[in-house]
Write an enzyme that holds these catalytic residues in place. Structure first.
Site: not given
Length: 361
Positions: A70, A73, A127
């Site tokens: 993640s 991102k 997230s």
């Protein structure tokens, strides 16, 4: 259950491995000579840099390929955040909610109407893979979510993050998805340059508004980055985890007028979680002299045609294999001096062979 296997990334171009300075072209540890040893961490690669100046203070395998999870991102934020109105209200579609069941989400509902700002908060605090899909769709324009991923890869190329490729907007594992600790530092530095990003990354909690769709009540969300809650001077960052990537982490903090950034990939949660490993590396970085640099985060305008910096790092460096360093793709540990020497030997052998052919031997 067997751990997923890493896909093979493209071969690492030696010139690209030296972006930021020749000392960074190592799969092992690189620090300035004479400084304290960095803490032991389980991360397979990491980097500590000055967020303001871009000076690299140290690292381990900074250009080695890793799987992002993640922290990818952040690339989504770097690519599309400057182009979206935070006050715009959008409606969530069925396709926005198409992501791996059981993975992290902020809880968006089909037909729900949310501000872009709420989406960014959901992305950074929880997230949210659902928020990532919506933001990628918006940022991709007529190209939709796929266009958003294309924008992420275009932004990586613009920043000089040449060892980064996004396959999904959320960082959920996808074919041919990879990054490096050095690239993550470039991407995070670009994110922290935006005031809106600093506000989202530094928020400890936020409210998701009630929705008429499905009679959904509003609810609070809290930032899952423990650095922000438990490390003095923390500015925020991003956590990540998949079975394939293991734990990844990006964090920034300010102390005594200095602002440092840490990135790490491939960490295990024991004996310390990823954020604590990042905190230990930040402590180490804050303890270094200001001139203890081994390289530089290169702005796109300052890279030459070979994507290398024109000058070497400021101080003498020590480069050595990292104890217990793991990588699934490394074919050999090559320090910069050995690399240059090998190229010279190959060139000499090539000339000798050419001479023998001319002499009939």
């Amino acid at each position: 259950m067997a751990r997923p296997t890493h896909p093979a990334p493209p071969p690492l171009d030696p010139a690209r491995a030296a972006v930021g300075g020749p000392a960074l072209a190592t799969a092992g540890l690189v620090t300035t000579s004479g400084v304290a040893e960095p803490p032991e961490v389980t991360a397979t690669s990491w980097l500590v840099a000055d967020l303001t100046s871009g000076a690299v203070l140290g690292g381990c395998g900074p250009h080695e390929y890793g799987v992002p999870a993640s922290v990818q991102k952040l690339l989504l934020a770097a690519a599309v955040l400057p182009h979206l109105d935070p006050h715009q209200i959008i409606e969530v579609t069925e396709s926005d909610l198409d992501f791996e069941p059981g993975s992290s989400a902020v809880g968006l509902v089909r037909g729900g109407r949310y501000s872009v700002e709420t989406l960014w908060l959901g992305l950074m605090l929880n997230s949210g893979n659902d928020a990532a899909n919506v933001l990628a769709r918006l940022g991709g324009g007529i190209g939709g979510q796929a266009g958003g991923v294309a924008a992420m890869n275009a932004e990586a190329a613009r920043l000089g993050a040449y060892q980064t490729h996004a396959a999904t907007p959320s960082g959920l594992d996808g074919p041919g998805q990879y990054t490096s600790a050095y690239d993550l530092a470039l991407i995070a530095r670009a994110c922290f340059a935006h005031a809106d990003f600093r506000r989202y990354a530094g928020a400890k909690m936020a409210e998701v508004p009630a929705q008429a769709a499905n009679n959904t009540k509003g609810y609070p969300i809290w930032n899952d980055n423990q650095l922000l809650h438990r490390y003095p001077g923390a500015l925020g960052g991003k956590t990540g985890y998949t079975d394939l990537a293991r734990h990844s982490f990006v964090g920034a903090a300010e102390r005594n007028g200095r602002t440092l950034l840490v990135t790490l990939l491939g960490a295990e949660s024991q004996p310390a979680p990823g954020w604590q490993q990042g905190a230990a590396l930040l402590d180490w970085g804050f303890g270094l002299p200001a001139d203890a640099t081994v390289g530089q985060l290169v702005p796109p305008a300052q890279a030459d045609s070979r994507n290398q910096v024109s000058s070497a790092a400021g101080g003498a460096t020590r480069v050595r294999p990292e104890r217990g360093f793991r990588t699934d793709w490394l074919l050999g540990t090559v320090a910069p001096v050995i690399l240059v020497g090998t190229l010279l030997v190959l060139l000499l052998l090539q000339r000798r062979r050419a001479a023998r052919r001319r002499d009939g031997r």
